[in-house]
Design an enzyme around this catalytic site. Sequence first.
Site, short mmCIF file in Angstrom:
data_model
loop_
_atom_site.label_atom_id
_atom_site.label_comp_id
_atom_site.label_asym_id
_atom_site.label_seq_id
_atom_site.Cartn_x
_atom_site.Cartn_y
_atom_site.Cartn_z
N ARG A 11 41.11 -2.42 58.68
CA ARG A 11 39.94 -3.48 59.24
C ARG A 11 39.01 -4.18 57.77
NH1 ARG A 11 35.11 -0.38 61.87
NH2 ARG A 11 36.39 1.45 61.28
N ASN A 31 38.96 0.95 48.44
CA ASN A 31 38.41 0.89 49.50
C ASN A 31 37.42 1.08 50.86
OD1 ASN A 31 37.04 -2.09 51.02
ND2 ASN A 31 38.41 -0.83 52.49
N ASN A 47 42.80 10.53 55.94
CA ASN A 47 41.70 10.70 55.96
C ASN A 47 41.07 10.53 54.30
OD1 ASN A 47 38.84 11.50 55.66
ND2 ASN A 47 38.67 13.24 56.90
N TYR A 80 24.08 6.73 51.01
CA TYR A 80 25.74 5.48 50.44
C TYR A 80 24.62 5.29 49.82
CZ TYR A 80 27.65 1.54 51.69
OH TYR A 80 28.44 0.15 51.59
P1 NAP Z 1 34.87 -1.38 57.95
O1 NAP Z 1 34.51 -2.54 58.66
O2 NAP Z 1 33.74 -0.83 59.02
O3 NAP Z 1 36.39 -0.75 57.58
C1 NAP Z 1 35.87 0.57 57.35
C2 NAP Z 1 37.84 0.98 56.54
O4 NAP Z 1 37.61 1.73 56.12
C3 NAP Z 1 39.01 0.89 58.31
O5 NAP Z 1 39.74 0.84 57.92
C4 NAP Z 1 38.45 2.41 58.22
O6 NAP Z 1 39.62 2.89 58.95
C5 NAP Z 1 38.74 2.96 57.40
N1 NAP Z 1 37.72 4.13 56.93
C6 NAP Z 1 37.15 4.51 57.44
N2 NAP Z 1 37.06 6.16 56.87
C7 NAP Z 1 38.55 6.12 56.10
C8 NAP Z 1 37.94 7.49 56.07
N3 NAP Z 1 37.86 8.50 55.71
N4 NAP Z 1 39.72 7.55 55.32
C9 NAP Z 1 40.86 6.61 55.24
N5 NAP Z 1 40.02 5.28 55.23
C10 NAP Z 1 38.73 4.95 56.28
O7 NAP Z 1 33.75 -1.30 56.51
P2 NAP Z 1 33.95 -3.03 55.93
O8 NAP Z 1 32.85 -3.67 56.08
O9 NAP Z 1 35.09 -3.86 55.54
O10 NAP Z 1 33.62 -1.82 54.30
C11 NAP Z 1 35.22 -1.46 53.38
C12 NAP Z 1 34.29 -1.31 51.97
O11 NAP Z 1 33.92 -2.10 51.80
C13 NAP Z 1 33.33 -0.62 51.89
O12 NAP Z 1 33.70 0.76 51.19
C14 NAP Z 1 32.07 0.21 52.32
O13 NAP Z 1 31.47 0.55 52.33
C15 NAP Z 1 32.06 -1.39 51.38
N6 NAP Z 1 30.92 -2.92 51.65
C16 NAP Z 1 31.05 -2.75 52.61
C17 NAP Z 1 29.83 -4.20 52.76
C18 NAP Z 1 29.38 -5.10 54.05
O14 NAP Z 1 28.52 -5.68 54.13
N7 NAP Z 1 30.66 -5.19 55.40
C19 NAP Z 1 28.83 -3.93 51.76
C20 NAP Z 1 29.06 -3.26 50.62
C21 NAP Z 1 30.15 -2.24 50.04
P3 NAP Z 1 40.26 2.77 60.53
O15 NAP Z 1 40.33 1.59 61.25
O16 NAP Z 1 40.97 3.67 61.01
O17 NAP Z 1 38.71 3.09 61.07
#
Ligand code: NAP
Length: 242
Positions: free
Chosen positions: A11, A88, A59, A153
């Site tokens: 995702r 990621n 995981n 975080y």
């Molecule tokens: P997201 O939409 O919530 O998606 C999270 C993804 O991580 C999903 O594919 C989920 O898999 C996977 N995941 C979560 N826990 C996991 C685990 N223990 N093992 C394997 N996979 C796991 O998040 P996102 O916004 O795309 O964020 C991606 C990265 O960017 C993260 O590291 C986040 O901290 C960073 N980030 C995001 C933002 C933002 O504004 N969105 C800002 C700064 C940094 P499932 O689909 O199977 O649950």
Amino acid sequence: MKCALVTGGSRGIGRAVCIRMAELGYHVVINYKGNQAAAEETLAAVRAKGADGELLQFNVGDAEEVQRVLGGWVEGNKEKYIEVLVNNAGVREDVLMFWMNVDQWRNVLGPSLDGFYYVTKQVLNGMLLKRYGRIINMVSLSGLKGTPGQVNYSAAKAGIIGATKALAQEVAKRGITVNAVAPGFIRTDMTAELNEKELSAQVPMSRFGTPEEVAEAVAFFASKGASYVTGEVLSINGGLYS
Ligand code: NAP
């Protein structure tokens, strides 16, 4: 066969990165934790780009599972080589430090910081032997400036920034670069319940970013052309903080 492994590829930002890696011609190994349907959608999007890929469910925060599933994959796929690793996967569980319990601390540090260690350990050896590799870690603005309500975080992401800089120096001689991308507010499931209109007012560009805008920076670090860039953290935040 040259592969790109993207953790949390089912995702959000991870999916956009998978699609970008497909455009660069990589066989994309899409990791996810539990959302099989979303992971299948990512795989379909990868194939729509004319590339191929596969799903790998584990995981990232579970040492035994990473060893068994990813370690087993590396062992059983000698003809495949992970040239690009994008760490990621990440979660947030926001609460003020005053109320934060030990589970809320560990639930965030585990997938992010421990996950970086477990996954990178499985992949690094192959890169060292090939004397080439690209490691890109997804961190955050929170890891640079600290965000109130996100002590867990912010600590996890700041930890990965330190690890990025240290590992970059350890493996530089072997043609491996290690860099980090630090997004601000990006429109994904992780930020779905935030008040986008209100928070956008804090951003000089007056909007949230897109996963594709983050994936573009990952693609730069993953490219051959970025060969003299290592230990860097690139902010992608619409001017929010630098
Ligand atoms: P997201 O939409 O919530 O998606 C999270 C993804 O991580 C999903 O594919 C989920 O898999 C996977 N995941 C979560 N826990 C996991 C685990 N223990 N093992 C394997 N996979 C796991 O998040 P996102 O916004 O795309 O964020 C991606 C990265 O960017 C993260 O590291 C986040 O901290 C960073 N980030 C995001 C933002 C933002 O504004 N969105 C800002 C700064 C940094 P499932 O689909 O199977 O649950």
